[in-house]
Design a protein around this motif. Structure first.
Motif, short mmCIF file in Angstrom:
data_model
loop_
_atom_site.label_atom_id
_atom_site.label_comp_id
_atom_site.label_asym_id
_atom_site.label_seq_id
_atom_site.Cartn_x
_atom_site.Cartn_y
_atom_site.Cartn_z
N ARG A 177 0.86 -0.91 0.31
CA ARG A 177 -0.09 0.42 -0.01
C ARG A 177 1.02 1.33 -0.02
O ARG A 177 2.05 1.43 0.41
CB ARG A 177 -1.12 -0.06 0.95
CG ARG A 177 -1.99 -1.09 0.98
CD ARG A 177 -3.10 -0.70 0.20
NE ARG A 177 -4.34 -1.86 0.44
CZ ARG A 177 -4.34 -3.39 0.00
NH1 ARG A 177 -3.55 -3.19 -1.20
NH2 ARG A 177 -5.13 -3.57 -0.28
N ASP A 178 -0.01 2.28 -0.28
CA ASP A 178 0.91 3.19 -0.70
C ASP A 178 0.14 4.46 0.75
O ASP A 178 -1.61 5.27 0.50
CB ASP A 178 0.64 4.55 -2.14
CG ASP A 178 1.31 5.36 -2.03
OD1 ASP A 178 1.77 6.54 -0.77
OD2 ASP A 178 1.64 6.02 -2.97
N PHE A 179 0.48 4.65 1.60
CA PHE A 179 0.09 5.16 3.13
C PHE A 179 0.22 6.06 3.10
O PHE A 179 1.61 7.14 2.63
CB PHE A 179 0.61 4.44 4.51
CG PHE A 179 -0.21 3.24 4.77
CD1 PHE A 179 -0.94 2.99 4.60
CD2 PHE A 179 1.22 1.79 4.38
CE1 PHE A 179 -0.99 1.65 5.10
CE2 PHE A 179 0.82 1.25 4.42
CZ PHE A 179 -0.75 0.03 4.63
N MET A 214 -3.83 -6.45 -4.37
CA MET A 214 -2.98 -6.69 -4.05
C MET A 214 -1.09 -5.73 -4.28
O MET A 214 -0.73 -6.09 -3.49
CB MET A 214 -2.67 -8.20 -5.06
CG MET A 214 -3.29 -9.20 -4.81
SD MET A 214 -2.81 -9.71 -2.55
CE MET A 214 -1.11 -10.01 -2.24
N ARG A 215 -1.51 -4.66 -5.15
CA ARG A 215 -0.75 -3.80 -5.02
C ARG A 215 -1.32 -1.80 -5.14
O ARG A 215 -2.21 -2.37 -5.93
CB ARG A 215 0.14 -3.62 -6.04
CG ARG A 215 1.29 -3.25 -6.14
CD ARG A 215 2.92 -3.24 -7.19
NE ARG A 215 3.52 -2.87 -6.87
CZ ARG A 215 4.18 -2.62 -7.73
NH1 ARG A 215 4.60 -3.49 -9.25
NH2 ARG A 215 5.95 -1.84 -7.87
N LEU A 216 -1.35 -1.24 -4.82
CA LEU A 216 -1.20 0.45 -4.67
C LEU A 216 -0.04 0.92 -4.63
O LEU A 216 0.10 0.80 -3.53
CB LEU A 216 -2.93 0.80 -3.94
CG LEU A 216 -4.08 -0.01 -3.91
CD1 LEU A 216 -4.69 0.23 -2.74
CD2 LEU A 216 -5.03 0.28 -5.04
N VAL A 217 0.59 2.05 -5.33
CA VAL A 217 0.62 2.28 -5.34
C VAL A 217 0.62 4.07 -6.25
O VAL A 217 0.28 3.95 -7.42
CB VAL A 217 2.82 2.01 -5.43
CG1 VAL A 217 2.85 1.80 -7.14
CG2 VAL A 217 3.37 3.42 -5.39
N CYS A 218 1.08 5.28 -5.88
CA CYS A 218 -0.34 6.56 -6.64
C CYS A 218 1.01 7.19 -7.03
O CYS A 218 2.08 7.24 -6.65
CB CYS A 218 -0.35 7.48 -4.76
SG CYS A 218 -1.34 8.82 -5.76
#
Length: 333
Positions: free
Chosen positions: A215-217, A285-289
């Protein structure tokens, strides 16, 4: 209720909403804050804000599912920030109709009220969950919408309504799509407060679901700043557009747990709880901004790194009065 021109916030009692209220007051605005009606007369996290902040806030009990409540809220406001939503993904498997009622029909009520009242700006809240598992990274606003949970589908439905109102009626709406926001006051349905809360309560065996997703926190004060950025930017730069808000970094849940353990000086063991696992086809499964569009339109950039934000969040949960508000030993759906 004050008759002075104000900004309206739905979902003001929530995690991000309460931080946005704080940021709006700090920027010099008076806020009309909708809190979901409840028989306890609770104002949620607004109750933790200092009196000098709340002196500039008019709390309105209501519900976005009721069109009359929304019309009364937005009357004479110059900007409406729409954050009210059902947000817990696991509960959306149990009660999907509730998510449609709030996240789709509630958004329709806000759009109609903004349209009828001639409000100059509406900021609608989306979510990175509407992208599903990343097909390309970093994720731009042109990434396909892939809804892998009823929650994500309901939020995508609200997004499409917002787009349609701008296209059909010229409603001055802008959509902000935050990636995974974290920080003080977040509920324990999210992974960071789940881990920090358990450790702060003395646990060293932390119960979680899948450790693989990344994740992109984004720290909550940076997300609140993104809302202000799109709410105040010149209309020609933002209205009718959708903007991602995130850091561009990613970390797996497993690595996140290890980092929190280091910051809290705790040697942690992770126990997998099957009830915390999403259905296989529903796990993102995957998040990036990629937030380049937001940066170019408004100049926004995150001011807090992950470790800085985690340290601030840890300090919040280590306060016994704050920790007492949470059920750290339970699975918070």
């Amino acid at each position: 209720m004050s008759t002075a021109t104000a900004v309206a916030v739905t979902g003001a009692e929530g995690f991000i909403g309460s931080h946005l209220v704080e940021a709006l007051v700090a920027s010099g605005r008076r806020v009309r804050a909708m809190v979901q009606y409840n028989s306890f007369s609770s104002h949620g996290w607004l109750e933790l804000l200092p009196s000098e902040v709340m002196d500039c806030v008019d709390v309105v009990l209501g519900d976005v599912r009721d069109s009359g409540s929304v019309r009364d809220l937005v009357a004479d406001c110059d900007t409406v920030y729409h954050l009210a939503a059902l947000i817990a993904i696991p509960y959306s498997y149990r009660a999907p109709r509730s998510y449609v009622d709030t996240n789709v029909s509630g958004t329709l009520n806000v759009l109609e009220a903004v349209r009828e009242s001639g409000i100059p700006r509406m900021v609608h809240t989306s979510t990175s969950e509407t992208y599903g598992t990343a097909r390309t990274v970093p994720i731009t606003e042109d990434h396909p919408i892939v809804t892998q949970s009823p929650y994500a589908a309901s939020k995508a439905g609200g997004d499409r309504l917002a787009d349609s109102y701008h296209a059909s009626f010229g409603t001055p709406v802008v959509t902000l799509r935050p990636f995974n926001t974290f920080g003080p006051r977040q509920s324990m349905r999210a992974v960071i407060p789940t881990v920090i809360g358990q450790v702060a309560a003395g646990e060293r065996k932390v119960t979680l679901g899948d450790l693989r997703p990344t994740r992109d926190f984004t720290y909550v004060k940076d997300t609140a700043a993104a809302f202000l950025a799109v709410g105040t930017a010149p209309a020609e730069r933002v209205v009718g557009r959708t903007f991602n808000a995130g850091t561009g970094g990613e970390i797996s849940v497993g690595d996140l747990v290890r980092l929190i353990g280091t910051l809290m000086d705790a040697d942690l063991a992770v126990l997998e709880d099957p009830q915390r696992l999403r259905p296989a086809g529903s796990e993102v499964m995957r998040l990036v901004c990629d937030a380049a569009r937001l940066r170019e339109a408004t100049g926004w950039a995150p001011a807090h790194g992950l470790e800085d934000g985690l340290a601030r969040t840890i300090d919040f949960f280590r306060d016994p009065a704050h920790l007492a508000r949470y059920k750290t030993a339970s699975y918070n759906v």
